[in-house]
Write a protein that holds these residues in place. Structure first.
Motif, PDB file in Angstrom:
ATOM      1  N   GLY C  99      -2.465 -17.732  24.161  1.00 32.58           N
ATOM      2  CA  GLY C  99      -2.383 -17.239  25.534  1.00 32.58           C
ATOM      3  C   GLY C  99      -1.938 -18.318  26.501  1.00 32.58           C
ATOM      4  N   PRO C 100      -2.665 -19.449  26.554  1.00 29.61           N
ATOM      5  CA  PRO C 100      -2.250 -20.518  27.460  1.00 29.61           C
ATOM      6  C   PRO C 100      -0.816 -20.970  27.214  1.00 29.61           C
ATOM      7  CG  PRO C 100      -4.428 -20.979  26.589  1.00 29.61           C
ATOM      8  CD  PRO C 100      -3.956 -19.727  25.908  1.00 29.61           C
ATOM      9  N   LYS C 101      -0.408 -21.015  25.931  1.00 28.55           N
ATOM     10  CA  LYS C 101       0.965 -21.448  25.643  1.00 28.55           C
ATOM     11  C   LYS C 101       1.975 -20.447  26.187  1.00 28.55           C
ATOM     12  CE  LYS C 101       0.847 -24.339  21.521  1.00 28.55           C
ATOM     13  NZ  LYS C 101       0.970 -24.273  20.055  1.00 28.55           N
ATOM     14  N   LEU C 102       1.672 -19.146  25.995  1.00 26.02           N
ATOM     15  CA  LEU C 102       2.601 -18.115  26.477  1.00 26.02           C
ATOM     16  C   LEU C 102       2.702 -18.157  27.999  1.00 26.02           C
ATOM     17  CD1 LEU C 102       1.844 -14.982  24.284  1.00 26.02           C
ATOM     18  CD2 LEU C 102       3.842 -16.441  24.239  1.00 26.02           C
ATOM     19  N   CYS C 103       1.614 -18.619  28.643  1.00 31.15           N
ATOM     20  CA  CYS C 103       1.654 -18.699  30.104  1.00 31.15           C
ATOM     21  C   CYS C 103       2.293 -19.993  30.565  1.00 31.15           C
ATOM     22  CB  CYS C 103       0.258 -18.545  30.681  1.00 31.15           C
ATOM     23  SG  CYS C 103      -0.389 -16.905  30.382  1.00 31.15           S
ATOM     24  N   GLY C 104       2.825 -20.757  29.637  1.00 23.01           N
ATOM     25  CA  GLY C 104       3.630 -21.907  30.013  1.00 23.01           C
ATOM     26  C   GLY C 104       2.862 -23.204  30.194  1.00 23.01           C
ATOM     27  N   LEU C 105       1.621 -23.259  29.748  1.00 25.61           N
ATOM     28  CA  LEU C 105       0.887 -24.519  29.852  1.00 25.61           C
ATOM     29  C   LEU C 105       1.399 -25.497  28.801  1.00 25.61           C
ATOM     30  CD1 LEU C 105      -2.823 -23.475  30.450  1.00 25.61           C
ATOM     31  CD2 LEU C 105      -1.144 -24.277  32.085  1.00 25.61           C
ATOM     32  N   PRO C 106       1.364 -26.796  29.095  1.00 24.08           N
ATOM     33  CA  PRO C 106       1.783 -27.768  28.080  1.00 24.08           C
ATOM     34  C   PRO C 106       0.834 -27.740  26.882  1.00 24.08           C
ATOM     35  CG  PRO C 106       1.006 -28.863  30.081  1.00 24.08           C
ATOM     36  CD  PRO C 106       1.079 -27.424  30.388  1.00 24.08           C
ATOM     37  N   ARG C 107       1.383 -28.201  25.753  1.00 20.26           N
ATOM     38  CA  ARG C 107       0.703 -28.143  24.470  1.00 20.26           C
ATOM     39  C   ARG C 107      -0.714 -28.726  24.517  1.00 20.26           C
ATOM     40  NH1 ARG C 107       2.932 -27.702  19.145  1.00 20.26           N
ATOM     41  NH2 ARG C 107       4.896 -27.191  20.094  1.00 20.26           N
ATOM     42  N   GLU C 109      -2.692 -29.358  27.042  1.00 21.07           N
ATOM     43  CA  GLU C 109      -3.607 -28.641  27.915  1.00 21.07           C
ATOM     44  C   GLU C 109      -4.084 -27.351  27.240  1.00 21.07           C
ATOM     45  OE1 GLU C 109      -3.299 -27.307  32.516  1.00 21.07           O
ATOM     46  OE2 GLU C 109      -1.984 -28.923  31.810  1.00 21.07           O
ATOM     47  N   ALA C 110      -3.126 -26.640  26.615  1.00 17.72           N
ATOM     48  CA  ALA C 110      -3.459 -25.397  25.924  1.00 17.72           C
ATOM     49  C   ALA C 110      -4.493 -25.672  24.837  1.00 17.72           C
ATOM     50  CB  ALA C 110      -2.197 -24.785  25.317  1.00 17.72           C
ATOM     51  N   ARG C 111      -4.284 -26.753  24.113  1.00 18.94           N
ATOM     52  CA  ARG C 111      -5.195 -27.098  23.035  1.00 18.94           C
ATOM     53  C   ARG C 111      -6.597 -27.392  23.570  1.00 18.94           C
ATOM     54  NH1 ARG C 111      -3.927 -29.997  17.662  1.00 18.94           N
ATOM     55  NH2 ARG C 111      -2.628 -28.157  17.847  1.00 18.94           N
ATOM     56  N   ASP C 112      -6.659 -28.145  24.688  1.00 15.38           N
ATOM     57  CA  ASP C 112      -7.970 -28.474  25.259  1.00 15.38           C
ATOM     58  C   ASP C 112      -8.707 -27.208  25.681  1.00 15.38           C
ATOM     59  OD1 ASP C 112      -7.503 -31.076  24.826  1.00 15.38           O
ATOM     60  OD2 ASP C 112      -6.894 -31.562  26.888  1.00 15.38           O
ATOM     61  N   LYS C 139     -14.457 -13.240  13.256  1.00 17.45           N
ATOM     62  CA  LYS C 139     -13.136 -12.818  13.722  1.00 17.45           C
ATOM     63  C   LYS C 139     -13.231 -12.361  15.167  1.00 17.45           C
ATOM     64  CE  LYS C 139     -11.297 -11.248   9.367  1.00 17.45           C
ATOM     65  NZ  LYS C 139     -11.231 -10.076   8.518  1.00 17.45           N
ATOM     66  N   GLN C 140     -14.290 -11.590  15.469  1.00 23.46           N
ATOM     67  CA  GLN C 140     -14.377 -11.083  16.823  1.00 23.46           C
ATOM     68  C   GLN C 140     -14.699 -12.204  17.819  1.00 23.46           C
ATOM     69  OE1 GLN C 140     -12.841  -9.249  18.544  1.00 23.46           O
ATOM     70  NE2 GLN C 140     -13.625  -7.209  18.055  1.00 23.46           N
ATOM     71  N   ARG C 141     -15.404 -13.254  17.355  1.00 19.54           N
ATOM     72  CA  ARG C 141     -15.588 -14.414  18.236  1.00 19.54           C
ATOM     73  C   ARG C 141     -14.233 -15.004  18.595  1.00 19.54           C
ATOM     74  NH1 ARG C 141     -20.707 -17.356  17.333  1.00 19.54           N
ATOM     75  NH2 ARG C 141     -22.003 -16.002  16.063  1.00 19.54           N
ATOM     76  N   VAL C 142     -13.342 -15.076  17.596  1.00 20.51           N
ATOM     77  CA  VAL C 142     -12.001 -15.586  17.880  1.00 20.51           C
ATOM     78  C   VAL C 142     -11.320 -14.673  18.894  1.00 20.51           C
ATOM     79  CG1 VAL C 142      -9.767 -16.212  16.916  1.00 20.51           C
ATOM     80  CG2 VAL C 142     -11.825 -16.544  15.562  1.00 20.51           C
ATOM     81  N   GLY C 143     -11.477 -13.348  18.685  1.00 21.97           N
ATOM     82  CA  GLY C 143     -10.885 -12.390  19.612  1.00 21.97           C
ATOM     83  C   GLY C 143     -11.373 -12.616  21.033  1.00 21.97           C
ATOM     84  N   ILE C 144     -12.689 -12.874  21.168  1.00 28.44           N
ATOM     85  CA  ILE C 144     -13.260 -13.098  22.498  1.00 28.44           C
ATOM     86  C   ILE C 144     -12.746 -14.413  23.082  1.00 28.44           C
ATOM     87  CG2 ILE C 144     -15.421 -13.549  23.723  1.00 28.44           C
ATOM     88  CD1 ILE C 144     -16.753 -11.574  21.747  1.00 28.44           C
ATOM     89  N   ALA C 145     -12.736 -15.447  22.238  1.00 30.19           N
ATOM     90  CA  ALA C 145     -12.256 -16.754  22.715  1.00 30.19           C
ATOM     91  C   ALA C 145     -10.804 -16.657  23.155  1.00 30.19           C
ATOM     92  CB  ALA C 145     -12.400 -17.800  21.612  1.00 30.19           C
ATOM     93  N   ARG C 146     -10.001 -15.880  22.396  1.00 36.03           N
ATOM     94  CA  ARG C 146      -8.585 -15.756  22.719  1.00 36.03           C
ATOM     95  C   ARG C 146      -8.400 -15.093  24.085  1.00 36.03           C
ATOM     96  NH1 ARG C 146      -4.922 -12.433  18.660  1.00 36.03           N
ATOM     97  NH2 ARG C 146      -6.182 -10.724  19.444  1.00 36.03           N
ATOM     98  N   ALA C 147      -9.215 -14.044  24.327  1.00 38.95           N
ATOM     99  CA  ALA C 147      -9.095 -13.361  25.610  1.00 38.95           C
ATOM    100  C   ALA C 147      -9.569 -14.278  26.744  1.00 38.95           C
ATOM    101  CB  ALA C 147      -9.900 -12.072  25.592  1.00 38.95           C
ATOM    102  N   TYR C 148     -10.646 -15.036  26.493  1.00 37.44           N
ATOM    103  CA  TYR C 148     -11.203 -15.927  27.508  1.00 37.44           C
ATOM    104  C   TYR C 148     -10.252 -17.075  27.840  1.00 37.44           C
ATOM    105  CZ  TYR C 148     -15.996 -14.835  28.927  1.00 37.44           C
ATOM    106  OH  TYR C 148     -17.081 -14.308  29.533  1.00 37.44           O
ATOM    107  N   ALA C 149      -9.525 -17.559  26.831  1.00 41.16           N
ATOM    108  CA  ALA C 149      -8.736 -18.773  26.998  1.00 41.16           C
ATOM    109  C   ALA C 149      -7.662 -18.625  28.060  1.00 41.16           C
ATOM    110  CB  ALA C 149      -8.094 -19.170  25.677  1.00 41.16           C
ATOM    111  N   ASN C 150      -7.257 -17.383  28.329  1.00 41.10           N
ATOM    112  CA  ASN C 150      -6.254 -17.166  29.359  1.00 41.10           C
ATOM    113  C   ASN C 150      -6.870 -17.173  30.747  1.00 41.10           C
ATOM    114  OD1 ASN C 150      -3.650 -17.153  28.675  1.00 41.10           O
ATOM    115  ND2 ASN C 150      -3.404 -14.944  28.554  1.00 41.10           N
TER     116      ASN C 150
END
Lengths: 265, 292, 249
Positions: C99-107, C109-112, C139-150
């Motif tokens: 998500g962060p990468k798709l929104c154009g954040l540098p590598r 920062e996205a990783r952090d 898996k669903q924790r990953v799903g939640i983290a992925r949604a949160y990360a944006n």
């Protein structure tokens, strides 16, 4: 999860016309390229020439010694001979290999030795053994069809739901009963898949067998066309091979659909 | 809930998901040995070679040694071929000649067919133009093109590579096409929800999702490529494994024919392993699929 | 914060048969509020969530997010899917930092950001794992983290724990509450489980059981957190909701 999705009913007109345009362009371009001499007529024949030869070949035996439908009939006989033999041997073998450990233990190594050898490579040995007649060609075609039959039947049995097998065991079913009443029915979709794949393999190998050693058949016709430097005969032969193969494919597809009507999930 | 506790709970749930193969170590009995997989494999291979040898020695298949060679004769013949030249090439030279043709033809086909297949799946208009032409040419077995390719390109390398390209093109394209079409559509929704555009959908969903299918297509193509190169070499060639086989046929030397067959089987097997290894490397996410 | 105004949705099935799924649904969600939409299967509640996400367009009505009407999907809303929908070809880290990468954040920062949220959902040590190596809950924790990360303004969860077993489900509910308390967001949570709704919600909106889905009632849950699943008030509210919903079936 939504159970209903919107279905776009209307397809743009362009999508309906484009396929026709594309095929038409292909044939017209082909005709022009040959007629104008961009490609010399010793290398390629125009579609019109090929069509002429097509009608001619129904009545004229020359120069390859048989009429078109006679060639086709020879090929079909060979293909189906090999095909049905492949089904008759390959499917039971694959099914047994999938369920019985002893069958798999004994058959698998030999199968693995034979599998990577392209059936075409057997042609010289076949000529040593059977000459260039019908049995040799049936043998080659049989080899080609055998591999997909065995693989599909084997995978089909292996894909049987293990819970169902355990269920059958708790009801006291014997190995043989489970094999007959559970494994074979659940392998059927894969087995029917094999019918198409094996046919395609058989048809390819038929052409190979006839290219190398034959005195009739569509593959022989192609070879003769080359030897006599008649590109129209080569092209006609290729089209006939494609057409006949597609036609048989459609028939098998029909049969498969009818047989599978109750089983498809 | 502390961090360590969640972690250990998580790792234990991983352990729960791994289904271990339970090996039943009962007492050794005769029945057990007789149905042991490796025992049966050994029996099968020994029986295979013994039967072959017996068939070659006896005259069941026809007159004497010109019909079938004994296994050790094949090995000797192969050893001779590695030392002595046949048509100016040793065995390795012929293997290399065939492999080169396969690799070139296969690479050309994959390089064109895979992108085209992806393109067809992504764009309906491209699909409408290419698909009918493809359907028209698809039912013709690649081997039926041998004659016309000789008319076009003569009997040199080009005509052989051409056959291989034609033969491998179909499965490469079909699998790339189907790989994209069978992608779970909700994955596109994920990308869109994360702020991605159409370009990101293609880059992050279409391409990686179609990888396994593309590789399946490459595997099929590879075995077709070997068939094609062999057929082309049988019809006309001065080098390659097909040439060895044809020479064996012309000289009535079954040992040479069977040797050629064995080498081509080994080469086909080797390239298949190579593609499998490449797939493992490129698609580490793919679950193992049990099959033959 | 989110306003659904008279949202209706009709799907056209094959053979041009019309299937009304939602009718005249109006919901208001305040900032940092945890709203649960509760309804039985096939009541159109997932469709409502997909409309708010912008993946479907309503046949009539509008969805307004912070004063702007929703026209399509976007990174300001994070959606957690029922079927996880992780990218099988990406590792846990790869999924979350997407998500962060798709929104154009540098590598970097996205990783952090990704590492922070992987840590928050309790998956540290599993960054390099592929989804098929994880259990359903993980898996669903990953799903939640992925949604949160944006860092979305709204989290949309579509029956996220529907495929988990009962114990894991309760555990994940506790985790969801903990994560929400740590990193407060507006949450819209769809479920068919009354206990889950009562455990998590500030407010519960029930949807009727028959198509087309309509808003039935709204309950405000003001029990102190974390809630006791067998507490007296909890059980009273549970009875009230169940009695009301059974009547409509």
């Amino acid at each position: 999860m939504t159970a209903y999705r919107e279905v776009v009913v209307r397809t743009p007109l362009a999508l309906k016309i484009l396929p026709i345009v594309s095929v038409a362009t292909f044939f017209i371009a082909w005709e022009i390229v040959v007629r104008t001499g961009v490609v010399p007529d010793t290398m390629l024949a125009a579609p019109t020439t090929v069509t002429q030869l097509l009608f001619d070949k129904f009545t004229n035996v020359d120069p390859d010694g048989a009429l078109l439908h006679q060639h086709a009939w020879v090929s079909i006989q060979e293909a189906f001979g090999g095909y049905f033999l492949a089904l008759a041997v390959g499917l039971p073998l694959g099914l047994a290999m999938g369920w019985f450990n002893v069958a798999e233990g004994l058959a698998r190594p030999i199968f693995e030795i034979i599998r990577p050898i392209p059936p075409v490579a057997w042609i010289p040995l076949t000529i040593f053994w059977f000459g260039i007649g019908l049995p040799g060609k049936i043998f080659i075609i049989w080899l080609g069809g055998l591999v997909p039959c065995v693989i599909n039947a084997y995978v089909g049995v292996k894909m049987t739901n293990p819970t169902l097998i355990q269920m059958a065991r708790t009801y006291g079913a014997s190995d043989w009963q489970i094999f007959r009443q559970l494994c074979i029915p659940s392998a059927l979709p894969m087995v029917f898949g094999a019918l198409q794949i094996a046919l395609a393999c058989c048809w390819t190998n038929l052409v190979a067998a006839e290219l190398l050693a034959a005195d009739a058949g569509l593959g022989f016709m192609i070879t003769m066309g080359r030897r006599l430097a008649m590109p129209e005969m080569v092209v006609l032969g290729m089209f006939m091979v494609g057409l006949t193969g597609a036609f048989i494919g459609v028939i098998i597809d029909r049969v498969e659909k009818r047989l599978l009507a109750g089983i498809r999930r | 809930m502390s961090q360590e506790a969640t972690c250990s709970a998580a790792s234990s749930s991983i352990a729960n998901e791994t289904v271990g193969q339970v090996v039943d170590r009962g007492p050794i009995s005769l029945g057990r040995i007789l149905t042991n997989r490796w025992f049966l494999h050994t029996v099968s291979i020994v029986a295979f070679f013994w039967l072959w040898d017996w068939l070659a020695r006896s005259n069941v298949l026809g007159a004497g040694s010109s019909v079938l060679a004994r296994p050790h004769e094949v090995l000797e013949q192969l050893a001779v071929l590695t030392r002595e030249e046949l048509a100016e090439l040793t065995l390795w030279g012929h293997v290399w000649a065939s492999t080169q043709r396969v690799v070139i033809g296969f690479s050309i086909a994959a390089a064109i067919a895979v992108p085209l297949g992806l393109f067809m799946a992504l764009n309906r208009y491209v699909n409408a133009i290419v698909k009918p032409l493809f359907d028209l040419l698809k039912p013709m077995p690649p081997i039926s093109w041998i004659s016309i390719s000789i008319l076009w390109f003569g009997i040199g390398e080009t005509s052989k590579v051409f056959i291989i390209v034609l033969g491998t093109f179909v499965p490469c394209l079909l699998n790339a096409y189907n790989g994209v079409r069978l992608v779970e559509p909700e994955l596109y929704d994920v990308v869109r929800m994360l702020g991605g555009k159409r370009r990101d959908e293609i880059l992050h969903v279409c391409f990686p999702a179609s990888f396994p299918a593309i590789f399946a297509g490459l595997q099929i193509s590879l075995s077709i490529a070997w068939t094609c190169v062999l057929a082309a070499e049988l019809v006309s060639a001065r080098s390659g494994m097909g040439y060895i086989i044809v020479q064996g046929m012309n000289l009535s030397q079954p040992a040479m024919v069977i040797g050629g067959m064995a080498v081509i089987a080994a080469a086909a097997w080797g390239t298949t392993l190579l593609v499998t290894a490449l797939e493992r490397k490129l698609c580490p996410w793919k679950r193992k699929i049990v099959g033959l | 914060m989110i306003e659904c105004r008279n949202v209706s949705k009709t799907f056209i099935q094959k053979g041009s048969q019309e299937v009304p799924v939602l009718e005249d649904v109006s919901i208001d969600v305040q900032a940092n509020e945890f709203v649960v939409i509760l309804g039985p299967g096939q009541s159109g509640k997932s469709t409502l969530l997909r409309i708010i996400a912008g993946l479907e367009t309503p046949t009539t009505g509008t969805v307004i997010l912070d004063g702007e009407p929703v026209t399509g999907p976007g990174a300001d809303r994070g959606l957690v899917f029922q079927g996880y929908m992780l990218f099988p070809w990406k590792t846990v880290l790869g999924n979350v930092e997407m998500g962060p990468k798709l929104c154009g954040l540098p590598r970097d920062e996205a990783r952090d950001i990704a590492m922070h949220y992987i840590d928050l959902v309790g998956l540290n040590g599993f960054e390099k794992h592929y989804p098929h190596q994880l259990s359903g809950g993980m898996k669903q924790r990953v799903g939640i983290a992925r949604a949160y990360a944006n860092k979305p303004r709204v989290m949309l969860l579509d029956e996220p724990f529907g495929q988990l077993d009962a114990q894991t489900r309760i555990f994940m509910e506790q985790e969801t509450e903990r994560i929400w308390q740590t990193d407060k967001r507006t949450v819209l949570f769809v479920t068919n489980n009354t206990d889950e709704a009562l455990f998590l919600a500030d407010r519960i909106v029930t949807i009727e059981g028959k198509l087309p889905g309509r808003v039935q009632r709204t309950y405000t849950v003001d029990l102190p957190r974390p809630r006791d699943l067998t507490g007296k008030h909890f059980l009273e509210m549970r009875r009230e909701i169940i009695d009301a919903s059974v009547l409509t079936l």
